[in-house]
Motif scaffolding. Structure first.
Motif, short mmCIF file in Angstrom:
data_model
loop_
_atom_site.label_atom_id
_atom_site.label_comp_id
_atom_site.label_asym_id
_atom_site.label_seq_id
_atom_site.Cartn_x
_atom_site.Cartn_y
_atom_site.Cartn_z
N ARG A 42 -0.42 -2.95 9.95
CA ARG A 42 -1.33 -2.19 9.08
C ARG A 42 -1.95 -3.09 8.01
O ARG A 42 -3.16 -3.03 7.75
CB ARG A 42 -0.57 -1.03 8.43
N ASP A 84 0.82 -1.21 0.00
CA ASP A 84 0.00 0.00 0.00
C ASP A 84 0.86 1.27 0.00
O ASP A 84 0.37 2.36 0.29
CB ASP A 84 -0.98 0.00 1.19
N LEU A 121 -5.85 4.94 10.15
CA LEU A 121 -6.26 3.74 9.41
C LEU A 121 -7.78 3.54 9.49
O LEU A 121 -8.33 3.41 10.58
CB LEU A 121 -5.54 2.50 9.98
N THR A 128 -5.93 -3.50 7.52
CA THR A 128 -6.45 -2.62 6.46
C THR A 128 -7.69 -3.20 5.80
O THR A 128 -7.72 -4.39 5.47
CB THR A 128 -5.36 -2.37 5.39
#
Length: 488
Positions: A190, A82, A243, A194
């Motif tokens: 993350r 990402d 996030l 995500t």
């Protein structure tokens, strides 16, 4: 990482059938003395070294060797999927590889298919830029239980590193724990948290499917020391705080009174700590409040904890939790050390990721190596005691820093090579054949190198497959499939 990202057991693939060297560029013809230089590893360290050499020496010929068929090392296999903007540096590396004085030879494992000594015979200078292909181990009971993985392996799995393609991590636990508080630790946390629609990147098809059915809802990031010693940077922390669908869990007690402690620290550390303090102690802003109110997942930082043992399930096969020593700090700032208090804490978690650092490995008996620090002993990139041998990147300085750190480090090594050429310490009057002599060695061992134009065919196939799936690319993770695609 360069040639690190290793792929083993490749010999059978290389012996599928002999192939010509179509796609390899013709050598230059000139009566002048041409320094022939080879670089081992095609990650950032390798390509930045090549770039500097080609820019500042108008005759030098640079050959780049890579053990995988595909180039770019950690940019391809380490940068989070990402973070596509970080991968734009590949465009610069491609320009270097397409120079008429730069030649790429993938699918060649230096140390196995050709030795460093054989390269030294063929080239005026050899630069080792093969990165850190291993990870540091925890050295605690239970480390080998199912459900325990290195963060490096998980990163390799979702980024399509061939050696990790069959990892199949167990994501059935609600709670995951990452040991380590660096950028890689934040990356894996993350990616695990995500929302799926934000992962339509170059993440591999298999890992995307596994993450889609993941049960992980909470990720703890655990460090032996305190908030002032975390190794991650503000950009990565900010991404976690913002996030979508995830809420931070920071204990206010960890941050109370820290504002006074950071008055005189360097600005990057100060800004980073201020963001942690703000997240832990202040009322969230409108944007954060909206995200956190609807969050179904969460992440948190645990400080002053050192792993003692991974706790097994009743059948002794899987991880069910971790036992940690509670620590306290002796000293202050970057040099503070964690010492156990005698208190112990247990935490239930079925997925444990070790993110305590990468580690370089020695390349062969002829190359000096410092196992304690995991580097090749060197002075400004000149390998100690071995004239004509150089190193750059992580194997030179240790696995720290970001891509720009590696760029500067590699330019420094390339400058050492250029200075030694200028001073006559590398005897270019002694003609060296470069790849012309290595070619016969590889051929005799059944090894068929992959050219940069071969890589461009693999690249085009990946982009085409990605387009069908609505992604920028779909990485091919099987080296045999790569070689079949280019008819090797």
């Amino acid at each position: 990482m360069g040639a690190s990202g290793g792929w083993r057991g490749a010999s059978a693939l290389r012996r599928l059938r002999p192939a010509g060297l179509a796609g390899f560029k013709r050598p230059l013809s000139t009566g002048e003395r041409i320094p022939r230089i080879c670089i081992v590893g095609s990650g950032p360290a390798g390509f930045y070294t090549a770039q500097h050499l080609l820019k500042h020496h108008k005759l030098a010929r640079v050959d780049v060797y890579e053990k995988l068929p595909v180039p770019f090392g950690l940019v391809r296999f380490g940068v989070a999927p990402d973070h596509p903007e970080v991968k734009n540096v590949i465009n610069t590396f491609t320009q270097t590889a397409q120079s008429d004085r730069c030649f790429y030879y993938g699918n060649v494992a230096v140390g196995k298919d050709v030795t460093v000594e054989e390269l030294q015979q063929a080239y005026h200078a050899v630069v080792l830029s093969y990165g850190a292909e291993d990870n540091r181990i925890l050295g605690i009971p239970g480390e080998n239980l199912s459900g325990v993985y290195s963060a490096r392996a998980l990163v390799g799995w979702y980024n399509g590193l061939p050696e990790n393609r069959d990892l199949k991590p167990d994501l059935s636990s609600k709670t995951a724990l990452v040991l380590g508080q660096g950028n890689v630790a934040l990356d894996v946390a993350r990616i695990l948290l995500t929302p799926l629609d934000l992962l339509q990147t170059d993440i591999t098809e298999g890992s995307l499917a596994a993450i889609a059915s993941s049960k992980v809802k909470r990720v703890w990031l655990v460090g032996r020391r305190g908030p002032l010693q975390v190794a991650f940077t503000i950009k990565e922390l900010r991404e976690m705080v913002n996030l979508p669908g995830a809420r931070p869990i920071l204990d206010p007690a960890d941050f109370t009174g820290l504002r006074d402690a950071i008055k005189d620290v360097p600005r990057p550390r100060k800004r980073l700590t201020e963001l942690m303090i703000k997240t832990a102690l202040e009322k969230p802003g409108e944007k954060e409040a909206k995200i956190w109110a609807s969050a179904t997942r969460e992440w948190g930082l645990k400080f002053l904890r050192s792993p003692l043992e991974i706790l097994p399930t009743a059948d002794g096969k899987r991880a069910r939790g971790i036992r940690m020593a509670v620590t306290r700090l002796e000293g202050s700032g970057e040099s503070a050390t964690a010492v156990p208090t005698g208190e112990v804490e247990e935490l239930e978690c079925g997925l444990i990721l070790s993110s305590i650092g990468y580690r370089s490995l020695p390349l062969g008996p002829s190359v000096p190596f410092d196992p304690k620090h995991g580097i090749i002993p060197n002075h400004l990139g000149r390998v100690q005691g071995v004239p004509g041998l150089y190193c750059s990147g992580w194997v030179k300085r240790g696995p720290t820093g970001v891509i720009i750190t590696t760029m500067n480090d590699s330019f420094d090594t390339a400058q050492s090579v250029l200075e030694d050429l200028q001073a006559g310490m590398l005897n270019v009057s002694n003609t060296k054949e470069g790849f012309e002599s290595v070619r016969s060695i590889l051929h005799s061992r059944g090894v068929h190198p992959v050219s940069f134009s071969d890589w461009e065919k693999i690249d085009a196939a990946e982009v085409a497959r990605g387009r069908l799936a609505g992604k920028p690319r779909e990485k091919i993770v099987d080296p045999q499939e790569m070689l079949q695609l280019i008819d090797h």
